[in-house]
Design an enzyme around this catalytic site. Structure first.
Site, PDB file in Angstrom:
ATOM      1  N   SER A 117      -4.787   1.761   5.749  1.00 55.54           N
ATOM      2  CA  SER A 117      -4.722   0.304   5.895  1.00 55.54           C
ATOM      3  C   SER A 117      -4.677  -0.113   7.349  1.00 55.54           C
ATOM      4  O   SER A 117      -5.109  -1.207   7.693  1.00 55.54           O
ATOM      5  CB  SER A 117      -3.449  -0.242   5.240  1.00 55.54           C
ATOM      6  OG  SER A 117      -3.516  -0.130   3.864  1.00 55.54           O
ATOM      7  N   HIS A 138     -11.555   1.089   1.942  1.00 55.76           N
ATOM      8  CA  HIS A 138     -10.235   0.471   1.829  1.00 55.76           C
ATOM      9  C   HIS A 138     -10.152  -0.334   0.540  1.00 55.76           C
ATOM     10  O   HIS A 138     -10.677  -1.446   0.442  1.00 55.76           O
ATOM     11  CB  HIS A 138      -9.963  -0.411   3.062  1.00 55.76           C
ATOM     12  CG  HIS A 138      -8.564  -0.930   3.114  1.00 55.76           C
ATOM     13  ND1 HIS A 138      -8.259  -2.247   3.340  1.00 55.76           N
ATOM     14  CD2 HIS A 138      -7.377  -0.297   2.942  1.00 55.76           C
ATOM     15  CE1 HIS A 138      -6.946  -2.397   3.322  1.00 55.76           C
ATOM     16  NE2 HIS A 138      -6.396  -1.230   3.077  1.00 55.76           N
ATOM     17  N   GLU A 150     -13.200  -2.830   1.239  1.00 59.83           N
ATOM     18  CA  GLU A 150     -13.715  -2.915   2.610  1.00 59.83           C
ATOM     19  C   GLU A 150     -14.304  -1.548   2.956  1.00 59.83           C
ATOM     20  O   GLU A 150     -13.630  -0.525   2.795  1.00 59.83           O
ATOM     21  CB  GLU A 150     -12.578  -3.253   3.589  1.00 59.83           C
ATOM     22  CG  GLU A 150     -12.050  -4.669   3.442  1.00 59.83           C
ATOM     23  CD  GLU A 150     -10.916  -4.982   4.409  1.00 59.83           C
ATOM     24  OE1 GLU A 150     -10.890  -6.103   4.940  1.00 59.83           O
ATOM     25  OE2 GLU A 150     -10.038  -4.122   4.630  1.00 59.83           O
ATOM     26  N   ASN A 189      -6.400  -7.388   6.520  1.00 57.02           N
ATOM     27  CA  ASN A 189      -5.089  -7.221   7.150  1.00 57.02           C
ATOM     28  C   ASN A 189      -5.021  -7.896   8.517  1.00 57.02           C
ATOM     29  O   ASN A 189      -3.953  -8.296   8.959  1.00 57.02           O
ATOM     30  CB  ASN A 189      -4.725  -5.741   7.249  1.00 57.02           C
ATOM     31  CG  ASN A 189      -4.026  -5.271   5.982  1.00 57.02           C
ATOM     32  OD1 ASN A 189      -3.282  -6.027   5.360  1.00 57.02           O
ATOM     33  ND2 ASN A 189      -4.295  -4.048   5.585  1.00 57.02           N
TER      34      ASN A 189
HETATM   35  P1  NAD Z   1       2.469   6.106  -1.666  1.00 54.50           P
HETATM   36  O1  NAD Z   1       3.659   6.385  -0.835  1.00 54.50           O
HETATM   37  O2  NAD Z   1       2.639   5.413  -2.975  1.00 54.50           O
HETATM   38  O3  NAD Z   1       1.693   7.486  -1.966  1.00 54.50           O
HETATM   39  C1  NAD Z   1       1.388   8.426  -0.970  1.00 54.50           C
HETATM   40  C2  NAD Z   1       1.357   9.803  -1.621  1.00 54.50           C
HETATM   41  O4  NAD Z   1       0.863  10.733  -0.662  1.00 54.50           O
HETATM   42  C3  NAD Z   1       2.732  10.307  -2.071  1.00 54.50           C
HETATM   43  O5  NAD Z   1       2.700  10.634  -3.452  1.00 54.50           O
HETATM   44  C4  NAD Z   1       2.967  11.532  -1.208  1.00 54.50           C
HETATM   45  O6  NAD Z   1       3.679  12.573  -1.885  1.00 54.50           O
HETATM   46  C5  NAD Z   1       1.545  11.942  -0.914  1.00 54.50           C
HETATM   47  N1  NAD Z   1       1.398  12.844   0.229  1.00 54.50           N
HETATM   48  C6  NAD Z   1       2.050  12.824   1.401  1.00 54.50           C
HETATM   49  N2  NAD Z   1       1.623  13.830   2.189  1.00 54.50           N
HETATM   50  C7  NAD Z   1       0.664  14.486   1.497  1.00 54.50           C
HETATM   51  C8  NAD Z   1      -0.157  15.605   1.775  1.00 54.50           C
HETATM   52  N3  NAD Z   1      -0.094  16.254   2.931  1.00 54.50           N
HETATM   53  N4  NAD Z   1      -1.024  16.004   0.822  1.00 54.50           N
HETATM   54  C9  NAD Z   1      -1.113  15.373  -0.355  1.00 54.50           C
HETATM   55  N5  NAD Z   1      -0.343  14.305  -0.674  1.00 54.50           N
HETATM   56  C10 NAD Z   1       0.529  13.871   0.240  1.00 54.50           C
HETATM   57  O7  NAD Z   1       1.455   5.303  -0.729  1.00 54.50           O
HETATM   58  P2  NAD Z   1       0.292   4.302  -1.165  1.00 54.50           P
HETATM   59  O8  NAD Z   1       0.832   2.929  -1.204  1.00 54.50           O
HETATM   60  O9  NAD Z   1      -0.427   4.854  -2.325  1.00 54.50           O
HETATM   61  O10 NAD Z   1      -0.627   4.368   0.134  1.00 54.50           O
HETATM   62  C11 NAD Z   1      -1.527   5.434   0.337  1.00 54.50           C
HETATM   63  C12 NAD Z   1      -2.550   5.018   1.369  1.00 54.50           C
HETATM   64  O11 NAD Z   1      -3.248   3.864   0.901  1.00 54.50           O
HETATM   65  C13 NAD Z   1      -1.971   4.658   2.728  1.00 54.50           C
HETATM   66  O12 NAD Z   1      -2.877   5.059   3.710  1.00 54.50           O
HETATM   67  C14 NAD Z   1      -1.895   3.136   2.670  1.00 54.50           C
HETATM   68  O13 NAD Z   1      -1.976   2.550   3.942  1.00 54.50           O
HETATM   69  C15 NAD Z   1      -3.142   2.823   1.874  1.00 54.50           C
HETATM   70  N6  NAD Z   1      -3.147   1.542   1.168  1.00 54.50           N
HETATM   71  C16 NAD Z   1      -2.044   1.121   0.498  1.00 54.50           C
HETATM   72  C17 NAD Z   1      -2.109  -0.094  -0.202  1.00 54.50           C
HETATM   73  C18 NAD Z   1      -0.932  -0.580  -1.002  1.00 54.50           C
HETATM   74  O14 NAD Z   1      -0.893  -1.773  -1.325  1.00 54.50           O
HETATM   75  N7  NAD Z   1       0.029   0.262  -1.354  1.00 54.50           N
HETATM   76  C19 NAD Z   1      -3.284  -0.859  -0.197  1.00 54.50           C
HETATM   77  C20 NAD Z   1      -4.415  -0.365   0.488  1.00 54.50           C
HETATM   78  C21 NAD Z   1      -4.321   0.833   1.173  1.00 54.50           C
END
Ligand code: NAD
Length: 353
Positions: A117, A138, A150, A189
């Site tokens: 993000s 994204h 995106e 964002n």
């Molecule tokens: P989250 O914390 O719910 O999930 C992240 C997962 O990654 C966890 O289950 C964790 O155990 C896992 N993880 C960490 N290190 C790891 C590794 N080395 N190998 C494999 N898995 C690993 O986070 P999220 O909200 O799902 O966000 C994930 C990505 O998506 C981030 O980059 C975030 O910026 C992006 N994002 C989030 C949103 C949102 O609204 N939550 C929206 C768009 C983009």
């Protein structure tokens, strides 16, 4: 041709992206570093699919296909031979770079995508042997429901790779793709940052949070005012994105993190999920403003909500104009992105009084 999809990270976004791909008929392998994250993703994905089938949003055949075609991988070596890998691990640059470098060795022919993000896609892809096969995809939360993706064309992304990914997003996943340059915060964002920051400045200037939220809904016609929305997103998550974009853009005053939000986050008042944010919550329902807001913004005063809303939306419009001037995306894509991601009645570049 994209047929088999690997998802890295089984959290909120990874499990949502996996579910989306399954619903569109693609077999998915999903991997997480934490076995318990995989286990809860499995329960969540099954539950979501069953709910969708119960509401006739997907057919019983789709449900059957989805449940039979998801693999909770114990090792990323299982991704060998896959066509598209979508990385959705924790927003930590080192963690992302490390897992992408590992998966590239296993799938040298695959298109690799990051769902970051707030980092530049080119920073996430640093160290890859073939950066031409790497881009940003994204997705928005929840990926099944949100129409927008995106697509970030990093400087080294190959045009054919980008086009193949675009075809997959639009035709296979049936989403609306907008093309964005690799710049901090991409479209949504970045252009929405003033929505969160300018509204806090308005409160410091004497506006009330519920009055401003109400003005946003009634005058602006938007589904959620800035404070309600920050409480939903999570004040901590929202602040972290602000900080990364603020640093990446070399600390412009307009993107400076605001003391009210910093105060609330320091107290662990992170929004709905913690029961306290800009508002207080009981049984998931708002029961009034959080008195801690007044601690961080003690000034009080009189700032009519209509004027405060005008200040906020004008700041969003100005940011959209700046993004257009900088050529990060087309006029149509900037407007389309904000309408689809935020459910705004119009895009900021078409906003009229
Ligand atoms: P989250 O914390 O719910 O999930 C992240 C997962 O990654 C966890 O289950 C964790 O155990 C896992 N993880 C960490 N290190 C790891 C590794 N080395 N190998 C494999 N898995 C690993 O986070 P999220 O909200 O799902 O966000 C994930 C990505 O998506 C981030 O980059 C975030 O910026 C992006 N994002 C989030 C949103 C949102 O609204 N939550 C929206 C768009 C983009």
């Amino acid at each position: 041709m994209i047929k088999k999809i690997g998802v890295l990270g089984a959290g909120t976004m990874g499990s949502g992206i996996a579910q989306l791909c399954l619903q569109r008929g693609f077999p998915v392998f999903i991997y997480d570093a934490l076995p318990e994250a995989l286990c809860s993703a499995s329960g969540r994905i099954r539950q979501n699919l069953e709910n969708a089938a119960a509401k006739n949003k997907i057919t019983s055949e789709t449900l059957k296909f989805a449940l039979q075609n998801i693999v909770y991988a114990k090792d990323i070596k299982e991704f060998e031979g896959f066509h598209l890998i979508i990385e959705a691990v924790t927003e930590d640059l080192a963690v992302k770079k490390n897992i992408l470098a590992r998966v590239e060795q296993i799938c040298p022919q695959a298109i690799l995508a990051t769902n970051t993000s707030s980092f530049l896609v080119s920073s996430v892809g640093e160290g890859l042997k073939t950066p031409s096969r790497f881009l940003g995809l994204h997705f928005f939360n929840p990926p099944v429901a949100m129409k927008l993706v995106e697509m970030i064309h990093a400087p080294k992304t190959d045009t054919d790779v980008f086009q193949e990914a675009k075809k997959f997003i639009e035709e296979s996943l049936q989403k609306t793709a907008v093309a964005v340059k690799d710049t901090p915060g991409f479209i949504v964002n970045r252009v929405m940052r003033p929505y969160y920051l300018e509204s806090q400045r308005a409160v410091l200037g004497g506006a009330g949070i519920s009055e401003l939220d109400q003005a946003a809904r009634i005058i602006g016609g938007v589904p959620m005012g800035p404070f309600e929305l920050m409480d939903l997103i999570g004040l901590d998550v929202n602040l972290a994105i602000t900080k990364t974009i603020y640093e990446a853009l070399k600390k412009p005053e307009r993107f400076k993190p605001q003391p009210i939000q910093e105060h609330l986050v320091a107290l662990g008042h992170n929004g709905r999920k913690s029961g306290q944010g800009f508002y207080l919550y009981k049984d998931g329902k708002s029961i009034g403003e959080n008195p801690e807001v007044a601690v961080a913004a003690p000034g009080g005063g009189d700032f009519p909500e209509g004027e405060a809303w005008e200040m906020v939306i004008q700041a969003v419009i100005e940011e959209a104009k700046l993004a257009l001037k900088e050529g990060i995306a087309s006029r149509e894509d900037i407007d389309q992105a904000i309408v689809l991601a935020m459910n705004f009645p119009r895009g900021p570049l078409s906003w009229q009084k």
